[in-house]
Design a protein around this motif. Sequence first.
Motif, PDB file in Angstrom:
ATOM      1  N   GLU A   1     -16.396  41.554  -8.796  1.00 43.61           N
ATOM      2  CA  GLU A   1     -16.404  42.925  -8.809  1.00 43.61           C
ATOM      3  C   GLU A   1     -15.804  43.587 -10.037  1.00 43.61           C
ATOM      4  N   ALA A   2     -16.296  43.005 -11.063  1.00 46.08           N
ATOM      5  CA  ALA A   2     -15.531  43.372 -12.410  1.00 46.08           C
ATOM      6  C   ALA A   2     -15.910  44.843 -12.704  1.00 46.08           C
ATOM      7  N   ARG A   3     -15.140  45.403 -13.309  1.00 49.47           N
ATOM      8  CA  ARG A   3     -15.365  46.921 -13.639  1.00 49.47           C
ATOM      9  C   ARG A   3     -14.655  47.199 -14.987  1.00 49.47           C
ATOM     10  N   SER A   4     -15.115  48.376 -15.481  1.00 47.10           N
ATOM     11  CA  SER A   4     -14.906  48.404 -17.198  1.00 47.10           C
ATOM     12  C   SER A   4     -13.819  49.752 -16.907  1.00 47.10           C
ATOM     13  N   LEU A   5     -12.635  49.275 -17.831  1.00 46.90           N
ATOM     14  CA  LEU A   5     -11.515  50.488 -17.711  1.00 46.90           C
ATOM     15  C   LEU A   5     -11.607  51.480 -18.991  1.00 46.90           C
ATOM     16  N   GLY A   6     -12.680  51.158 -19.910  1.00 49.23           N
ATOM     17  CA  GLY A   6     -13.110  52.078 -20.962  1.00 49.23           C
ATOM     18  C   GLY A   6     -12.564  51.164 -22.048  1.00 49.23           C
ATOM     19  N   ARG A   7     -12.985  51.605 -23.343  1.00 49.11           N
ATOM     20  CA  ARG A   7     -12.605  51.223 -24.504  1.00 49.11           C
ATOM     21  C   ARG A   7     -12.446  49.659 -24.769  1.00 49.11           C
ATOM     22  N   GLY A   8     -13.530  49.125 -24.012  1.00 48.09           N
ATOM     23  CA  GLY A   8     -13.460  47.481 -24.144  1.00 48.09           C
ATOM     24  C   GLY A   8     -12.752  46.745 -23.231  1.00 48.09           C
ATOM     25  N   TRP A   9     -11.838  47.405 -22.344  1.00 49.17           N
ATOM     26  CA  TRP A   9     -11.348  46.618 -21.340  1.00 49.17           C
ATOM     27  C   TRP A   9     -11.892  46.309 -19.967  1.00 49.17           C
ATOM     28  N   VAL A  10     -11.945  45.107 -19.420  1.00 45.49           N
ATOM     29  CA  VAL A  10     -12.605  45.046 -18.226  1.00 45.49           C
ATOM     30  C   VAL A  10     -11.654  44.242 -17.209  1.00 45.49           C
ATOM     31  N   THR A  11     -11.645  44.527 -16.010  1.00 44.82           N
ATOM     32  CA  THR A  11     -10.824  43.942 -14.851  1.00 44.82           C
ATOM     33  C   THR A  11     -11.314  43.634 -13.651  1.00 44.82           C
ATOM     34  N   TRP A  12     -11.035  42.513 -13.028  1.00 40.70           N
ATOM     35  CA  TRP A  12     -11.631  41.968 -11.852  1.00 40.70           C
ATOM     36  C   TRP A  12     -10.589  41.064 -11.170  1.00 40.70           C
ATOM     37  N   VAL A  13     -10.836  41.072 -10.013  1.00 41.75           N
ATOM     38  CA  VAL A  13      -9.638  40.273  -9.024  1.00 41.75           C
ATOM     39  C   VAL A  13     -10.453  39.172  -8.582  1.00 41.75           C
ATOM     40  N   ALA A  14      -9.789  37.605  -8.667  1.00 43.70           N
ATOM     41  CA  ALA A  14     -10.090  36.492  -8.140  1.00 43.70           C
ATOM     42  C   ALA A  14      -9.070  35.963  -7.278  1.00 43.70           C
ATOM     43  N   ASP A  15      -9.332  35.822  -6.125  1.00 43.40           N
ATOM     44  CA  ASP A  15      -8.162  35.221  -5.401  1.00 43.40           C
ATOM     45  C   ASP A  15      -6.992  35.839  -5.241  1.00 43.40           C
ATOM     46  N   ASP A  16      -5.699  35.710  -5.777  1.00 37.42           N
ATOM     47  CA  ASP A  16      -4.678  36.553  -5.582  1.00 37.42           C
ATOM     48  C   ASP A  16      -4.362  37.110  -7.274  1.00 37.42           C
ATOM     49  N   LEU A  17      -5.262  36.840  -8.237  1.00 34.13           N
ATOM     50  CA  LEU A  17      -4.948  37.239  -9.555  1.00 34.13           C
ATOM     51  C   LEU A  17      -5.817  38.468 -10.119  1.00 34.13           C
ATOM     52  N   GLU A  18      -5.266  39.346 -10.834  1.00 35.08           N
ATOM     53  CA  GLU A  18      -5.993  40.208 -11.364  1.00 35.08           C
ATOM     54  C   GLU A  18      -6.268  39.963 -12.666  1.00 35.08           C
ATOM     55  N   TYR A  19      -7.303  39.946 -13.302  1.00 34.90           N
ATOM     56  CA  TYR A  19      -7.782  39.586 -14.594  1.00 34.90           C
ATOM     57  C   TYR A  19      -7.946  40.923 -15.415  1.00 34.90           C
ATOM     58  N   ARG A  20      -7.470  40.936 -16.575  1.00 34.96           N
ATOM     59  CA  ARG A  20      -7.746  41.999 -17.557  1.00 34.96           C
ATOM     60  C   ARG A  20      -8.068  41.447 -18.888  1.00 34.96           C
ATOM     61  N   VAL A  21      -9.363  41.986 -19.330  1.00 35.03           N
ATOM     62  CA  VAL A  21      -9.703  41.193 -20.606  1.00 35.03           C
ATOM     63  C   VAL A  21     -10.135  42.527 -21.461  1.00 35.03           C
ATOM     64  N   VAL A  22      -9.734  42.248 -22.762  1.00 30.46           N
ATOM     65  CA  VAL A  22     -10.232  43.444 -23.764  1.00 30.46           C
ATOM     66  C   VAL A  22     -11.147  42.663 -24.765  1.00 30.46           C
ATOM     67  N   VAL A  23     -12.312  43.281 -25.220  1.00 29.40           N
ATOM     68  CA  VAL A  23     -13.453  42.752 -25.929  1.00 29.40           C
ATOM     69  C   VAL A  23     -13.010  43.067 -27.487  1.00 29.40           C
ATOM     70  N   ASP A  24     -12.508  42.295 -28.414  1.00 29.87           N
ATOM     71  CA  ASP A  24     -12.473  42.668 -29.627  1.00 29.87           C
ATOM     72  C   ASP A  24     -13.648  42.647 -30.545  1.00 29.87           C
ATOM     73  N   HIS A  25     -13.938  43.906 -30.654  1.00 26.63           N
ATOM     74  CA  HIS A  25     -15.607  44.160 -31.597  1.00 26.63           C
ATOM     75  C   HIS A  25     -15.915  43.250 -32.632  1.00 26.63           C
ATOM     76  N   ALA A  26     -14.726  43.123 -33.521  1.00 29.67           N
ATOM     77  CA  ALA A  26     -14.990  42.078 -34.705  1.00 29.67           C
ATOM     78  C   ALA A  26     -15.311  40.710 -34.433  1.00 29.67           C
ATOM     79  N   ALA A  27     -14.329  40.197 -33.468  1.00 29.24           N
ATOM     80  CA  ALA A  27     -14.638  38.860 -32.751  1.00 29.24           C
ATOM     81  C   ALA A  27     -15.818  38.584 -32.132  1.00 29.24           C
ATOM     82  N   ALA A  28     -16.441  39.605 -31.326  1.00 25.22           N
ATOM     83  CA  ALA A  28     -17.421  39.408 -30.599  1.00 25.22           C
ATOM     84  C   ALA A  28     -18.703  39.555 -31.522  1.00 25.22           C
TER      85      ALA A  28
END
Length: 139
Positions: free
Chosen positions: A23-50
Amino acid sequence: MARAMTPGGFVTAALRDNLFPGEARSLGRGWVTWVADDLEYRVVVDHAAALQSLGRDVLSFARSRRELALVMMSSAEIRHGNVVARLTAGDWPGRLAQALVIATDVDDRQLADTIRTLTRSQGVRTVGTPRPRHGPDVA
């Protein structure tokens, strides 16, 4: 098209293609979050690296005009890492002709001869499937 090159555009495309878990969802400005088991993951996409990673993978297909001709000669899809060149059977004769022009232009006689042999040896190829022949749908 320019929107797809922003971090948000990358995230939107990745979410659309189900590249993030569950159930990943966007938080805006390149941020994504999702929950797996007991952990919440937050990822930011770095435009230049991608973009550098994508460009590096795409450029691995053909580093020279000779390598481009070799890719164009293929009658099936080609994979390099996470990037796929989807080459359709219907485009193959035209790609062969273009590969022959490139091989001749770079003065690679052996490659040009190989392509000429391919054009003669393939014979007739079925590009599409024939329509089914059946009688009327009346009993």
